[in-house]
Design a protein around this motif. Sequence first.
Motif, mmCIF file in Angstrom:
data_model
loop_
_atom_site.group_PDB
_atom_site.id
_atom_site.type_symbol
_atom_site.label_atom_id
_atom_site.label_comp_id
_atom_site.label_asym_id
_atom_site.label_seq_id
_atom_site.Cartn_x
_atom_site.Cartn_y
_atom_site.Cartn_z
ATOM 1 N N THR A 104 17.261 68.039 54.920
ATOM 2 C CA THR A 104 16.625 68.650 56.087
ATOM 3 C C THR A 104 17.645 69.337 56.993
ATOM 4 O OG1 THR A 104 14.829 67.039 56.083
ATOM 5 C CG2 THR A 104 15.233 68.196 58.143
ATOM 6 N N SER A 105 18.754 68.658 57.284
ATOM 7 C CA SER A 105 19.716 69.185 58.258
ATOM 8 C C SER A 105 20.477 70.408 57.758
ATOM 9 C CB SER A 105 20.715 68.088 58.662
ATOM 10 O OG SER A 105 21.444 67.628 57.535
ATOM 11 N N LEU A 118 23.781 67.698 68.817
ATOM 12 C CA LEU A 118 23.124 66.642 68.057
ATOM 13 C C LEU A 118 24.138 65.610 67.566
ATOM 14 C CD1 LEU A 118 20.539 68.707 65.955
ATOM 15 C CD2 LEU A 118 20.025 67.115 67.808
ATOM 16 N N GLU A 119 25.317 66.091 67.175
ATOM 17 C CA GLU A 119 26.372 65.175 66.738
ATOM 18 C C GLU A 119 26.876 64.336 67.905
ATOM 19 O OE1 GLU A 119 27.567 64.412 63.720
ATOM 20 O OE2 GLU A 119 25.893 65.622 63.002
ATOM 21 N N ASN A 134 14.686 69.383 69.810
ATOM 22 C CA ASN A 134 15.100 68.779 68.538
ATOM 23 C C ASN A 134 15.202 67.260 68.629
ATOM 24 O OD1 ASN A 134 16.186 70.821 66.188
ATOM 25 N ND2 ASN A 134 16.126 71.778 68.194
ATOM 26 N N VAL A 165 19.372 73.642 59.284
ATOM 27 C CA VAL A 165 19.937 74.009 60.598
ATOM 28 C C VAL A 165 21.280 74.702 60.416
ATOM 29 C CG1 VAL A 165 20.720 73.134 62.832
ATOM 30 C CG2 VAL A 165 18.741 72.094 61.712
ATOM 31 N N SER A 172 24.281 61.635 68.515
ATOM 32 C CA SER A 172 24.337 60.663 67.420
ATOM 33 C C SER A 172 25.567 59.780 67.533
ATOM 34 C CB SER A 172 24.339 61.387 66.073
ATOM 35 O OG SER A 172 23.168 62.127 65.889
ATOM 36 N N SER A 226 23.972 72.139 66.888
ATOM 37 C CA SER A 226 24.560 71.249 65.883
ATOM 38 C C SER A 226 25.593 70.322 66.508
ATOM 39 C CB SER A 226 25.199 72.075 64.761
ATOM 40 O OG SER A 226 24.241 72.875 64.115
ATOM 41 N N THR A 278 14.183 64.406 66.042
ATOM 42 C CA THR A 278 15.337 63.736 65.446
ATOM 43 C C THR A 278 15.533 62.320 65.947
ATOM 44 O OG1 THR A 278 16.420 65.901 65.320
ATOM 45 C CG2 THR A 278 17.801 63.965 64.963
ATOM 46 N N THR A 328 18.931 62.896 54.393
ATOM 47 C CA THR A 328 18.822 63.635 55.658
ATOM 48 C C THR A 328 19.421 65.022 55.539
ATOM 49 O OG1 THR A 328 18.919 61.563 56.901
ATOM 50 C CG2 THR A 328 19.405 63.584 58.116
#
Length: 408
Positions: A54-55, A362-363, A230, A58, A366, A359, A234, A51
């Motif tokens: 890809t990440s 997204l964390e 995103n 960003v 997650s 960023s 994602t 992953t």
Amino acid sequence: MQNSFLFNMQRIGVAFIIFSVYAVFSASWASTGSLMPLIKADLGLDNQKATLITSIVVVAKIFGASFTAFLIYKFGLKKGYFLGCLLMSSSVFLTFIESYLGILIIRFLMGLGSACALVCLVPITQQWFEKKSLHFMISINTNSNIVGYIIGILFAESISNYFGNWRYSLSFYAWINLVLIVLWIFIGKDQKMDEKQEKIDNKKEFLSAIKSRLTWGMIVFYMGPILFLNSIFTFLPTFYVEYAGFTKELAEIAKKEIPVLANVAIIFGPFIGIYFKRKGYSFKKMLLVGSLCMLVSGICMLFLKKWIMVEIFAVLSGLFFSLWWPFFFNLPSELKDTNPQRSAYIMSTFWTITFIILSLNLEIVSFSVDKTKSFTLGFTYMFILILVSAIASLFVLPKKDHFIEGGK
């Protein structure tokens, strides 16, 4: 006196290049998701390391947006764009790199270059097109990444099968970008001003952009929508497969079809927005209404159980997501006393801070999924952020009298 036909052909070439450069990058970026099983098997990677390929793009965009401001400040718009975007073509070396670290470095450089291509979409368009066609052209250019995503999702496996190797597949996109950037050398241009004046203006415009209420108002507003965009790539595939309660067959369809439907709809949203813009609707009203409609559609897309309704609201989510683009992304070009340099610095600052916030968000989503074993809390946070950021931006963005013709 410049030949009108020659000039029109030249600016069509410019429009083609700046659109294609970011579209080709986006296709390459999206392709890594489809090619991930091949990449994992070839390099012997676990999910986390795979992953990161890809990440890390960003992460690079965070630094790349600021790096773009430096390049434009130092070399001007034409040379700065060329040098920045040249980094995107570093993937031509993927066919020679075997180590995981080497691949990450190439992907990071590619991310730096992609930020340059993104930041310069508005100022270069502003430099070449007059007001009557500027809104239309910016709306087209902001669709370049969506077009690239769709191409990458649809053709990644076919291109990889044709070349017989995922490395050659990703390098193929890099070679296309390299050709486009070489063409830019012959077609692009800078504003005509002497060196001393250029330095004075650049410093002034850079500081003005950093302190601008427009810059920070755009950042505040876009926090919610960019997390939503995103999340489509994602989180949605995992959500539909593991948490939506669909049958296995329907979940496999949903994880591919819903993101594609939403992104295809995003392409058409700006052209509906142009209609409202020409009717003279207030940009603040459109930002708020578009966000509220996107919020409602997004909730329905995620939590309704009837498949046809999920499909309908996926399309509506995409349309409402980009409905306000002609109002939002045109704002730097509509400021009074605007110029391409100021627009470039505004967009550079905007994207730098936006990618940092993205960023972190997204964390957060997650982390909430890992802790609660559900997307409910994470998606609730996302929708609250869309609402709060839309309302807060109304108080941060400048009033309409700061814009040409009231910002219409």
